[in-house]
Design an enzyme around this catalytic site. Structure first.
Site, PDB file in Angstrom:
ATOM      1  N   ARG A 177       0.786  -1.075  -0.111  1.00 39.74           N
ATOM      2  CA  ARG A 177      -0.078   0.085  -0.152  1.00 39.74           C
ATOM      3  C   ARG A 177       0.616   1.499  -0.203  1.00 39.74           C
ATOM      4  O   ARG A 177       0.356   2.286   0.687  1.00 39.74           O
ATOM      5  CB  ARG A 177      -0.944  -0.042   1.212  1.00 39.74           C
ATOM      6  CG  ARG A 177      -2.025  -1.018   1.103  1.00 39.74           C
ATOM      7  CD  ARG A 177      -3.037  -0.830  -0.009  1.00 39.74           C
ATOM      8  NE  ARG A 177      -4.191  -2.000   0.336  1.00 39.74           N
ATOM      9  CZ  ARG A 177      -3.894  -3.072  -0.217  1.00 39.74           C
ATOM     10  NH1 ARG A 177      -3.106  -3.630  -0.816  1.00 39.74           N
ATOM     11  NH2 ARG A 177      -4.936  -3.993   0.133  1.00 39.74           N
ATOM     12  N   SER A 228     -10.512  -0.179   3.844  1.00 43.85           N
ATOM     13  CA  SER A 228      -9.756  -0.270   4.887  1.00 43.85           C
ATOM     14  C   SER A 228      -9.185   0.985   5.312  1.00 43.85           C
ATOM     15  O   SER A 228      -8.539   1.624   4.722  1.00 43.85           O
ATOM     16  CB  SER A 228      -8.825  -1.458   4.728  1.00 43.85           C
ATOM     17  OG  SER A 228      -9.172  -2.847   4.106  1.00 43.85           O
ATOM     18  N   GLU A 298      -4.004   3.660   6.574  1.00 45.72           N
ATOM     19  CA  GLU A 298      -4.082   3.452   5.133  1.00 45.72           C
ATOM     20  C   GLU A 298      -4.692   4.508   4.428  1.00 45.72           C
ATOM     21  O   GLU A 298      -4.156   4.849   3.453  1.00 45.72           O
ATOM     22  CB  GLU A 298      -4.865   2.002   4.631  1.00 45.72           C
ATOM     23  CG  GLU A 298      -4.673   1.944   3.218  1.00 45.72           C
ATOM     24  CD  GLU A 298      -5.473   0.794   2.569  1.00 45.72           C
ATOM     25  OE1 GLU A 298      -5.385  -0.617   3.273  1.00 45.72           O
ATOM     26  OE2 GLU A 298      -6.260   0.692   1.544  1.00 45.72           O
TER      27      GLU A 298
HETATM   28  N1  EPU Z   1     -11.486 -10.467  10.710  1.00 42.09           N
HETATM   29  C1  EPU Z   1     -11.912 -10.434  11.881  1.00 42.09           C
HETATM   30  N2  EPU Z   1     -12.662  -9.518  12.481  1.00 42.09           N
HETATM   31  C2  EPU Z   1     -13.068  -8.686  11.533  1.00 42.09           C
HETATM   32  C3  EPU Z   1     -12.662  -8.467  10.042  1.00 42.09           C
HETATM   33  C4  EPU Z   1     -11.647  -9.364   9.976  1.00 42.09           C
HETATM   34  O1  EPU Z   1     -11.544 -11.337  12.834  1.00 42.09           O
HETATM   35  O2  EPU Z   1     -14.097  -7.765  12.070  1.00 42.09           O
HETATM   36  C5  EPU Z   1     -10.351 -11.351  10.392  1.00 42.09           C
HETATM   37  C6  EPU Z   1     -10.874 -12.258   9.217  1.00 42.09           C
HETATM   38  O3  EPU Z   1     -11.355 -13.476   9.927  1.00 42.09           O
HETATM   39  C7  EPU Z   1      -9.587 -12.639   8.404  1.00 42.09           C
HETATM   40  C8  EPU Z   1      -8.818 -11.676   8.617  1.00 42.09           C
HETATM   41  O4  EPU Z   1      -9.377 -10.825   9.515  1.00 42.09           O
HETATM   42  O5  EPU Z   1      -9.045 -13.691   9.161  1.00 42.09           O
HETATM   43  C9  EPU Z   1      -8.464 -10.659   7.267  1.00 42.09           C
HETATM   44  O6  EPU Z   1      -9.829 -10.130   7.016  1.00 42.09           O
HETATM   45  P1  EPU Z   1     -10.123 -10.026   5.332  1.00 42.09           P
HETATM   46  O7  EPU Z   1     -10.123 -11.345   4.968  1.00 42.09           O
HETATM   47  O8  EPU Z   1     -11.543  -9.437   5.394  1.00 42.09           O
HETATM   48  O9  EPU Z   1      -9.165  -9.178   4.750  1.00 42.09           O
HETATM   49  P2  EPU Z   1      -8.484  -7.804   5.234  1.00 42.09           P
HETATM   50  O10 EPU Z   1      -7.128  -8.293   5.436  1.00 42.09           O
HETATM   51  O11 EPU Z   1      -9.262  -7.167   6.178  1.00 42.09           O
HETATM   52  C10 EPU Z   1      -7.573  -7.113   2.893  1.00 42.09           C
HETATM   53  C11 EPU Z   1      -7.388  -5.788   2.284  1.00 42.09           C
HETATM   54  C12 EPU Z   1      -8.862  -5.151   1.502  1.00 42.09           C
HETATM   55  C13 EPU Z   1      -8.973  -6.340   0.559  1.00 42.09           C
HETATM   56  C14 EPU Z   1      -9.135  -7.757   1.048  1.00 42.09           C
HETATM   57  C15 EPU Z   1      -9.599  -8.782   0.496  1.00 42.09           C
HETATM   58  C16 EPU Z   1      -5.854  -4.269   3.754  1.00 42.09           C
HETATM   59  C17 EPU Z   1      -5.822  -3.437   4.825  1.00 42.09           C
HETATM   60  N3  EPU Z   1      -7.232  -4.898   3.417  1.00 42.09           N
HETATM   61  O12 EPU Z   1      -8.738  -6.709   3.811  1.00 42.09           O
HETATM   62  O13 EPU Z   1      -8.380  -4.146   0.850  1.00 42.09           O
HETATM   63  O14 EPU Z   1     -10.364  -5.887  -0.166  1.00 42.09           O
HETATM   64  O15 EPU Z   1      -7.981  -7.909   1.891  1.00 42.09           O
HETATM   65  O16 EPU Z   1      -8.666  -9.192  -0.516  1.00 42.09           O
HETATM   66  O17 EPU Z   1      -4.945  -4.828   2.894  1.00 42.09           O
HETATM   67  C18 EPU Z   1      -8.387  -1.441   0.948  1.00 42.09           C
HETATM   68  O18 EPU Z   1      -7.524  -1.667   1.039  1.00 42.09           O
HETATM   69  O19 EPU Z   1      -9.072  -0.604   1.278  1.00 42.09           O
HETATM   70  C19 EPU Z   1      -9.332  -2.994   0.990  1.00 42.09           C
HETATM   71  C20 EPU Z   1     -10.696  -2.798   1.124  1.00 42.09           C
END
Ligand code: EPU
Length: 309
Positions: A177, A228, A298
């Site tokens: 990012r 995010s 971010e």
């Molecule tokens: N989780 C929780 N509680 C929550 C949310 C998430 O326990 O309230 C856990 C989930 O169960 C999972 C882990 O955290 O084990 C990761 O969550 P998720 O799969 O939703 O992915 P993320 O890491 O939160 C990233 C990117 C998103 C992108 C998604 C899908 C970042 C900061 N975020 O989200 O990007 O859409 O993967 O690939 O890297 C963005 O950058 O604006 C964005 C939306």
């Protein structure tokens, strides 16, 4: 910006220029005070000309794309905001392969979906990303295992003055990012980007897009947000940390931490930047207390925050 500079801009840009414009409607979170001047550009050439004129006149400006990764202060932005609608898109297929070149104001998701509809794969990960190609180039946007660092062939960067340079992913110093343009915004303005594609079956491309869209719908809320809020710290997830610190549903005014995903902060309607900032500070403090982790934003805080509480 002084009166003489403003008069000069009115003369140079005519109806493309508006004054004292509320920026909330130009952001995905629907929050933001006024810009002194909003200058709308509708092509790569208009974008180039606007930047060159503003640099020549020594007037501060910032380019706003999809407004999906910025929190603009309630006091707004002094100087000029260039609203980037340089949305040209060209597809190329030759013996060097397939690629798409898009103006930096084109919506990345739309470029990805149009590619999929032509049976040009490789960008499906981007189909549900809000925001523009330019914003994605600067922030190394990513989802579902893909990111700009892997898809970018070259970006055209307008340099202070008027030269245009072509930068590869390597030259953009991509990291998670982040890029050279994110850490040093004065380096230039993204005019366009060429992205890698690969010939595939239309149905395969469309199915991938649908799977990613379904996954997004399952895990992310649909309300007005900035995507995010925090970067994922190494080896963990901001959403998980916020969730397990008991912060889901916490609110200031209409700004609330989503019950569906802890790293999404929602404006339920009429929320202010000050409320959103208070929620950011609360999340940072509590996550540091509970988990000993310092979350890094971010999204970018933009504008004049000196009067914010
Ligand atoms: N989780 C929780 N509680 C929550 C949310 C998430 O326990 O309230 C856990 C989930 O169960 C999972 C882990 O955290 O084990 C990761 O969550 P998720 O799969 O939703 O992915 P993320 O890491 O939160 C990233 C990117 C998103 C992108 C998604 C899908 C970042 C900061 N975020 O989200 O990007 O859409 O993967 O690939 O890297 C963005 O950058 O604006 C964005 C939306």
């Amino acid at each position: 910006m002084n009166r003489q500079q403003l008069d000069g801009l009115r003369e140079a840009f005519g109806e493309a220029l508006q004054e004292d414009v509320s920026l909330g409607p130009y952001t995905s979170i629907r929050i933001g005070g006024p810009a002194d001047v909003l200058l709308e550009v509708r092509s790569i050439e208009e974008l180039r000309r606007a930047c060159v004129e503003l640099w020549k006149r020594e007037i501060d400006f910032r380019v706003l794309g999809g407004g999906s990764n910025v929190l603009i202060s309630d006091a707004g932005i002094r100087g000029v905001v260039v609203l980037n609608k340089a949305r040209e898109v060209w597809f190329h297929e030759d013996d060097r392969g397939s690629r798409v070149r898009a103006g930096s104001g084109a919506m990345l998701g739309s470029v990805a979906r149009r590619s999929a509809e032509r049976g040009l794969g490789g960008l499906e990960w981007a189909a549900t990303i809000p925001g523009t190609v330019g914003g994605a180039v600067v922030g190394n946007a990513g989802a579902h295992g893909g990111c700009m660092a892997d898809s970018l062939i070259v970006a055209e960067i307008l340099q202070h003055g008027d030269g245009v340079e072509s930068w590869t992913a390597d030259e953009l110093n991509y990291a998670y990012r982040s890029s050279r343009l994110k850490t040093d915004p004065g380096r230039g303005v993204v005019l366009s980007a060429s992205l890698k594609l690969a010939r595939s079956a239309v149905e395969t491309c469309k199915r991938k897009v649908q799977e990613f869209a379904a996954s997004r719908e399952r895990t992310q809320p649909s309300g007005a947000s900035m995507g995010s809020m925090f970067k994922n710290p190494t080896g963990d997830y901001a959403g998980r940390l916020i969730d397990t610190a008991g912060l889901k549903g916490k609110r200031f005014g209409a700004a609330v931490i989503s019950e569906k995903h802890g790293n999404f902060f929602i404006n339920e309607g009429g929320g202010t930047a000050a409320d959103m900032k208070a929620l950011i500070d609360l999340a940072r403090e509590r996550v540091a207390e509970v988990h000993g982790v310092q979350l890094e934003l971010e999204v970018e805080l933009v504008g004049d925050w000196s009067t914010a509480g």
